[in-house]
Design a protein around this motif. Structure first.
Motif, PDB file in Angstrom:
ATOM      1  N   VAL A  16     -16.313 -48.838 -28.186  1.00 16.88           N
ATOM      2  CA  VAL A  16     -15.453 -48.319 -27.125  1.00 16.88           C
ATOM      3  C   VAL A  16     -14.041 -48.854 -27.333  1.00 16.88           C
ATOM      4  CG1 VAL A  16     -15.003 -48.333 -24.646  1.00 16.88           C
ATOM      5  CG2 VAL A  16     -17.348 -48.092 -25.494  1.00 16.88           C
ATOM      6  N   ARG A  17     -13.084 -48.008 -27.133  1.00 17.37           N
ATOM      7  CA  ARG A  17     -11.686 -48.400 -27.277  1.00 17.37           C
ATOM      8  C   ARG A  17     -10.954 -48.129 -25.972  1.00 17.37           C
ATOM      9  NH1 ARG A  17      -6.958 -45.427 -30.670  1.00 17.37           N
ATOM     10  NH2 ARG A  17      -5.459 -47.159 -30.766  1.00 17.37           N
ATOM     11  N   LEU A  18     -10.114 -49.099 -25.571  1.00 14.02           N
ATOM     12  CA  LEU A  18      -9.304 -48.972 -24.367  1.00 14.02           C
ATOM     13  C   LEU A  18      -7.838 -49.029 -24.768  1.00 14.02           C
ATOM     14  CD1 LEU A  18     -11.224 -51.447 -22.022  1.00 14.02           C
ATOM     15  CD2 LEU A  18     -11.397 -48.961 -22.054  1.00 14.02           C
TER      16      LEU A  18
ATOM     17  N   CYS B 231      -5.083 -46.590 -18.291  1.00 18.10           N
ATOM     18  CA  CYS B 231      -5.970 -47.116 -19.330  1.00 18.10           C
ATOM     19  C   CYS B 231      -6.992 -46.031 -19.658  1.00 18.10           C
ATOM     20  CB  CYS B 231      -6.660 -48.374 -18.868  1.00 18.10           C
ATOM     21  SG  CYS B 231      -7.932 -48.975 -20.002  1.00 18.10           S
TER      22      CYS B 231
ATOM     23  N   ALA C 178     -10.179 -44.827 -21.839  1.00 16.98           N
ATOM     24  CA  ALA C 178     -11.321 -45.319 -22.603  1.00 16.98           C
ATOM     25  C   ALA C 178     -11.892 -44.200 -23.456  1.00 16.98           C
ATOM     26  CB  ALA C 178     -12.395 -45.852 -21.659  1.00 16.98           C
TER      27      ALA C 178
ATOM     28  N   ILE D 166     -19.549 -44.037 -23.721  1.00 20.22           N
ATOM     29  CA  ILE D 166     -19.417 -44.576 -22.362  1.00 20.22           C
ATOM     30  C   ILE D 166     -20.447 -43.912 -21.467  1.00 20.22           C
ATOM     31  CG2 ILE D 166     -17.879 -44.883 -20.405  1.00 20.22           C
ATOM     32  CD1 ILE D 166     -15.533 -44.621 -22.427  1.00 20.22           C
TER      33      ILE D 166
ATOM     34  N   MET E 252     -14.726 -50.109 -14.145  1.00 17.29           N
ATOM     35  CA  MET E 252     -13.450 -50.326 -14.822  1.00 17.29           C
ATOM     36  C   MET E 252     -12.570 -51.182 -13.935  1.00 17.29           C
ATOM     37  SD  MET E 252     -12.680 -46.619 -16.579  1.00 17.29           S
ATOM     38  CE  MET E 252     -11.660 -47.331 -17.897  1.00 17.29           C
TER      39      MET E 252
ATOM     40  N   ASN F 114     -12.293 -40.483 -18.419  1.00 21.83           N
ATOM     41  CA  ASN F 114     -12.539 -41.924 -18.577  1.00 21.83           C
ATOM     42  C   ASN F 114     -11.251 -42.737 -18.537  1.00 21.83           C
ATOM     43  OD1 ASN F 114     -15.398 -41.856 -18.817  1.00 21.83           O
ATOM     44  ND2 ASN F 114     -15.193 -41.153 -20.929  1.00 21.83           N
TER      45      ASN F 114
ATOM     46  N   ILE G  59     -13.670 -52.614 -19.198  1.00 28.01           N
ATOM     47  CA  ILE G  59     -14.766 -51.740 -18.785  1.00 28.01           C
ATOM     48  C   ILE G  59     -16.088 -52.437 -19.037  1.00 28.01           C
ATOM     49  CG2 ILE G  59     -14.841 -50.494 -20.999  1.00 28.01           C
ATOM     50  CD1 ILE G  59     -15.667 -47.984 -19.372  1.00 28.01           C
TER      51      ILE G  59
ATOM     52  N   TYR H  33     -15.784 -54.403 -22.703  1.00 24.34           N
ATOM     53  CA  TYR H  33     -14.693 -54.153 -23.646  1.00 24.34           C
ATOM     54  C   TYR H  33     -13.355 -54.375 -22.937  1.00 24.34           C
ATOM     55  CZ  TYR H  33     -18.436 -51.805 -26.173  1.00 24.34           C
ATOM     56  OH  TYR H  33     -19.621 -51.529 -26.804  1.00 24.34           O
TER      57      TYR H  33
ATOM     58  N   GLY I  19      -8.930 -53.996 -23.214  1.00 26.85           N
ATOM     59  CA  GLY I  19      -7.766 -53.416 -23.857  1.00 26.85           C
ATOM     60  C   GLY I  19      -6.874 -54.501 -24.428  1.00 26.85           C
TER      61      GLY I  19
END
Length: 119
Positions: free
Chosen positions: A2-4, A22, A24, A28, A34, A76, A97, A108, A110
């Motif tokens: 997962v990337r934020l 933000c 995501a 997910i 979050m 998301n 998140i 995860y 950011g």
């Protein structure tokens, strides 16, 4: 994975407003929480606000009435609307998140975005 990706930070005068976003991406599940955290120089990271996928919110006492968290589940993305900013709101703001998958929770973060409030 997962990337934020956070955006929206910057420099603002006391009393002003900023809106953080933000987004995501990745795997997910629909059950997640979050939130926004912040860390000022020399201080520990602290919770600012959180919101569940069902829309339940919680806030730190120091930001109640001034900051509002919201989210768009379709994309998301979580937002933090910051009004009536004070110099003590100056910090790096991080998005987080927590994804619930059966008995596991995957967390995860950011990369953070700087918010500076000048007095």
């Amino acid at each position: 994975q997962v990337r934020l990706v956070e955006s929206g930070g910057g420099l603002v005068q006391a009393g002003g407003s900023l809106r953080l976003s933000c987004a995501a991406s990745g795997s997910i599940s629909s059950l997640n929480v979050m939130g926004w955290y912040r860390q000022a120089p020399g201080k520990q990271r602290e919770l600012v606000a959180g919101i569940t996928s069902a829309g339940s919110r919680n806030y730190a006492d120091s930001v109640k009435g001034r900051l509002t968290i919201s989210r768009d589940n379709a994309v998301n993305t979580v937002y933090l609307q910051m009004n009536s900013l004070k110099s003590e709101d100056t910090a790096v703001y991080f998005c987080k998140i927590d994804i619930y998958d059966r008995s596991r929770v995957n967390t995860y973060w950011g990369q953070g975005t700087q918010v500076t409030v000048s007095s």
